[in-house]
Design a protein around this motif. Structure first.
Motif, short mmCIF file in Angstrom:
data_model
loop_
_atom_site.label_atom_id
_atom_site.label_comp_id
_atom_site.label_asym_id
_atom_site.label_seq_id
_atom_site.Cartn_x
_atom_site.Cartn_y
_atom_site.Cartn_z
N THR A 1 74.23 34.45 73.65
CA THR A 1 73.90 34.05 72.27
C THR A 1 73.88 32.52 72.19
O THR A 1 74.09 31.85 73.20
CB THR A 1 74.92 34.64 71.27
N ARG B 1 70.45 33.34 61.80
CA ARG B 1 70.46 34.74 61.33
C ARG B 1 71.60 35.07 60.38
O ARG B 1 71.53 36.06 59.65
CB ARG B 1 70.56 35.70 62.53
N CYS C 1 84.54 46.45 53.83
CA CYS C 1 84.71 45.15 53.18
C CYS C 1 84.79 45.27 51.67
O CYS C 1 85.04 44.28 50.97
CB CYS C 1 83.58 44.23 53.59
N ARG D 1 76.93 41.56 71.48
CA ARG D 1 76.50 40.37 70.74
C ARG D 1 75.93 40.71 69.36
O ARG D 1 75.85 39.86 68.49
CB ARG D 1 75.47 39.59 71.54
N ASN D 2 75.50 41.99 69.19
CA ASN D 2 74.95 42.39 67.89
C ASN D 2 76.00 42.34 66.79
O ASN D 2 75.66 42.26 65.61
CB ASN D 2 74.38 43.81 67.96
N GLY E 1 72.11 47.07 61.67
CA GLY E 1 72.11 45.78 60.97
C GLY E 1 71.11 45.70 59.85
O GLY E 1 71.43 45.26 58.74
N ARG E 2 69.89 46.16 60.11
CA ARG E 2 68.84 46.02 59.08
C ARG E 2 69.08 46.91 57.87
O ARG E 2 68.85 46.50 56.73
CB ARG E 2 67.48 46.31 59.70
N HIS F 1 81.16 39.35 48.59
CA HIS F 1 81.67 39.57 49.95
C HIS F 1 80.83 38.72 50.92
O HIS F 1 79.61 38.76 50.90
CB HIS F 1 81.56 41.05 50.31
N ASN G 1 77.00 37.58 55.32
CA ASN G 1 75.88 36.92 55.97
C ASN G 1 75.18 36.07 54.92
O ASN G 1 74.92 36.54 53.80
CB ASN G 1 74.94 38.03 56.50
N ASN H 1 82.60 36.99 58.60
CA ASN H 1 82.89 38.17 57.78
C ASN H 1 84.33 38.60 58.04
O ASN H 1 84.65 39.06 59.13
CB ASN H 1 81.90 39.28 58.16
N1 ACO Z 1 72.59 36.28 69.77
C1 ACO Z 1 71.32 36.29 70.19
N2 ACO Z 1 70.47 37.32 69.98
C2 ACO Z 1 70.96 38.38 69.31
C3 ACO Z 1 72.28 38.44 68.84
C4 ACO Z 1 73.12 37.34 69.11
N3 ACO Z 1 74.39 37.28 68.69
N4 ACO Z 1 72.47 39.61 68.21
C5 ACO Z 1 71.30 40.27 68.26
N5 ACO Z 1 70.38 39.55 68.93
C6 ACO Z 1 69.01 39.88 69.22
C7 ACO Z 1 68.75 41.35 69.17
O1 ACO Z 1 69.13 41.95 70.39
C8 ACO Z 1 67.24 41.39 68.95
O2 ACO Z 1 66.62 41.19 70.19
P1 ACO Z 1 65.32 42.06 70.59
O3 ACO Z 1 64.29 41.72 69.53
O4 ACO Z 1 65.00 41.55 71.94
O5 ACO Z 1 65.78 43.48 70.54
C9 ACO Z 1 66.97 40.12 68.13
O6 ACO Z 1 68.16 39.31 68.24
C10 ACO Z 1 66.67 40.36 66.66
O7 ACO Z 1 67.57 41.29 66.16
P2 ACO Z 1 67.41 41.79 64.67
O8 ACO Z 1 68.28 42.97 64.48
O9 ACO Z 1 65.99 41.86 64.28
O10 ACO Z 1 68.01 40.54 63.88
P3 ACO Z 1 68.19 40.40 62.33
O11 ACO Z 1 67.35 39.32 61.82
O12 ACO Z 1 68.12 41.73 61.63
O13 ACO Z 1 69.70 39.90 62.24
C11 ACO Z 1 71.89 40.73 61.80
C12 ACO Z 1 70.73 40.71 62.76
C13 ACO Z 1 72.44 39.32 61.67
C14 ACO Z 1 72.98 41.64 62.33
C15 ACO Z 1 71.38 41.21 60.41
O14 ACO Z 1 70.68 42.41 60.55
C16 ACO Z 1 72.49 41.39 59.44
O15 ACO Z 1 73.14 40.44 59.01
N6 ACO Z 1 72.77 42.63 59.02
C17 ACO Z 1 73.89 42.90 58.17
C18 ACO Z 1 75.13 42.73 58.96
C19 ACO Z 1 76.33 42.97 58.14
O16 ACO Z 1 76.51 42.42 57.09
N7 ACO Z 1 77.17 43.83 58.60
C20 ACO Z 1 78.28 44.23 57.86
C21 ACO Z 1 79.46 44.11 58.68
S1 ACO Z 1 80.81 44.95 58.01
C22 ACO Z 1 80.85 44.68 56.38
O17 ACO Z 1 80.50 43.63 55.91
C23 ACO Z 1 81.33 45.77 55.51
#
Ligand code: ACO
Length: 335
Positions: free
Chosen positions: A37, A45, A122, A160-161, A227-228, A262, A265, A292
């Motif tokens: 990453t 992001r 959360c 890393r996700n 994530g999406r 909350h 992101n 988070n």
């Molecule tokens: N570093 C580099 N690349 C990464 C990382 C990282 N840390 N993580 C993912 N990628 C890659 C993926 O593998 C993907 O690669 P690919 O296209 O080759 O498959 C690429 O980045 C794009 O991934 P997307 O899923 O399209 O990225 P997106 O713009 O959707 O952002 C994120 C991802 C940040 C997770 C977003 O979807 C998000 O914020 N979702 C909500 C997350 C959240 O709030 N979760 C809640 C947690 S718990 C709670 O709050 C209750």
């Protein structure tokens, strides 16, 4: 402002607020040593630049206890002034008993009832505030409400996700009736259990007990996230809950001085602000510093907004949160 009701009673609300933030600050560059990453990717992001990581010697109850003591001190309370504890966490001290029991023993509050609100992600702290308000209303209890997460110890540091998103923290509030209370004007909450698979922490449990095989595959620390879809649901539910709670209180969004959402992101927060028609200065954001922090996120953000002087007496402040479940909750406060 005199907020006593027609019977001369003081309102139910927040009587003290405190936080605990572990000392160790971890940067995005440090994450590059663990997974593929970069600072650029994480900032673009998520908006996150740093997060706190609990020390090896610290556990969930340590974080919760420190925040609880800070909240008591903030309201000039002694442990004996507390009648009940509700603690929201998805990263407990142990599976059973609940973390609230450990906090109760160490806080020295006597044998008062205490319990965890576990698994609501959360949204936990905001849900717990609603429960505390009901208990204060029904029984006159003075409640200690805690939101705590030590998630960096239970997540997968090789995924890393998810791993770059989180941080450790605790926040606490004393809730009850009293002069100077930050009044809880209205609260709302909801759950869509059909979305339980889009976000979860699958670290054991009866469906997937920890076995040697799962440990070998690294699945004993498994934070699953679409994530999406989480992004979409988060924007939709936090916005809708915000509109619902202002409507329940009989005010409009224009009357709200500050929204404290909350902190998951930055892009989610910007989307909620756009949907609610809020300018930047009306949405509090500190996700860049702490990431988070789950159930701790809203009390830490509220505490910091107050600490830096963004909230004036009489201001309406709206708390809104979402979490695994899929749960959502919102509370409207009057300072
Ligand atoms: N570093 C580099 N690349 C990464 C990382 C990282 N840390 N993580 C993912 N990628 C890659 C993926 O593998 C993907 O690669 P690919 O296209 O080759 O498959 C690429 O980045 C794009 O991934 P997307 O899923 O399209 O990225 P997106 O713009 O959707 O952002 C994120 C991802 C940040 C997770 C977003 O979807 C998000 O914020 N979702 C909500 C997350 C959240 O709030 N979760 C809640 C947690 S718990 C709670 O709050 C209750």
């Amino acid at each position: 402002m005199d907020t006593q009701d027609a019977r001369g009673r003081h309102p139910i609300g927040l009587l003290g607020l405190g936080v605990y933030l572990p000392e160790r600050v971890m940067t995005n560059d440090e994450w590059s040593e663990h997974v593929d990453t970069s600072d650029e990717w994480i900032v673009a992001r998520t908006g996150i630049r740093t997060r706190r990581i609990a020390g090896d010697e610290e556990s969930t109850a340590d974080l919760a206890l420190a925040a609880a003591r800070a909240a008591l001190a903030d309201g000039a309370f002694e442990p004996a002034d507390i009648d009940e504890i509700v603690l929201a966490t998805d990263t407990p001290e142990v599976f059973a008993p609940d973390t609230a029991a450990y906090v109760q023993a160490r806080l020295g509050v006597g044998n008062i009832p205490c319990y965890d609100l576990a698994g609501s992600g959360c949204a936990g702290f905001v849900l717990a505030l609603d429960i505390a308000r009901s208990r204060a209303l029904a029984n006159g209890r003075r409640m200690l409400v805690i939101g705590v997460e030590l998630i960096t110890r239970l997540m997968n540091w090789k995924d890393r996700n998810t791993c770059v998103l989180f941080g450790d923290a605790a926040g606490a509030a004393v809730v009850g009736r009293g002069p100077g209370a930050v009044e809880i004007l209205a609260a709302t909450a909801g759950t869509d259990g059909t979305k339980s698979d889009i976000l979860g922490l699958e670290t054991g449990g009866t469906r997937q007990p920890v076995t040697m095989e799962r440990v070998r595959q690294g699945l004993h620390k498994n934070l699953v996230m679409d994530g999406r879809e989480v992004f979409r649901q988060a924007v939709h539910r936090m916005s809708a809950a915000s509109l619902e709670v202002v409507s329940t209180a009989g005010v409009s969004m224009d009357d709200v001085a500050l929204v404290v959402p909350h902190q998951a992101n930055l892009r989610i927060l910007n989307a909620v602000a756009a949907r609610l028609g809020l300018s930047d200065e009306r949405v509090f954001i500190n996700v860049q510093k702490y990431g988070n922090t789950g159930s701790a996120s809203v009390p830490v953000a509220l505490w910091e907004a107050r600490d830096v002087g963004l909230i004036k007496p009489g201001d309406l402040v709206l708390l809104t949160a979402f979490g695994a479940g899929f749960h959502w909750a919102a509370v409207l406060l009057r300072f």
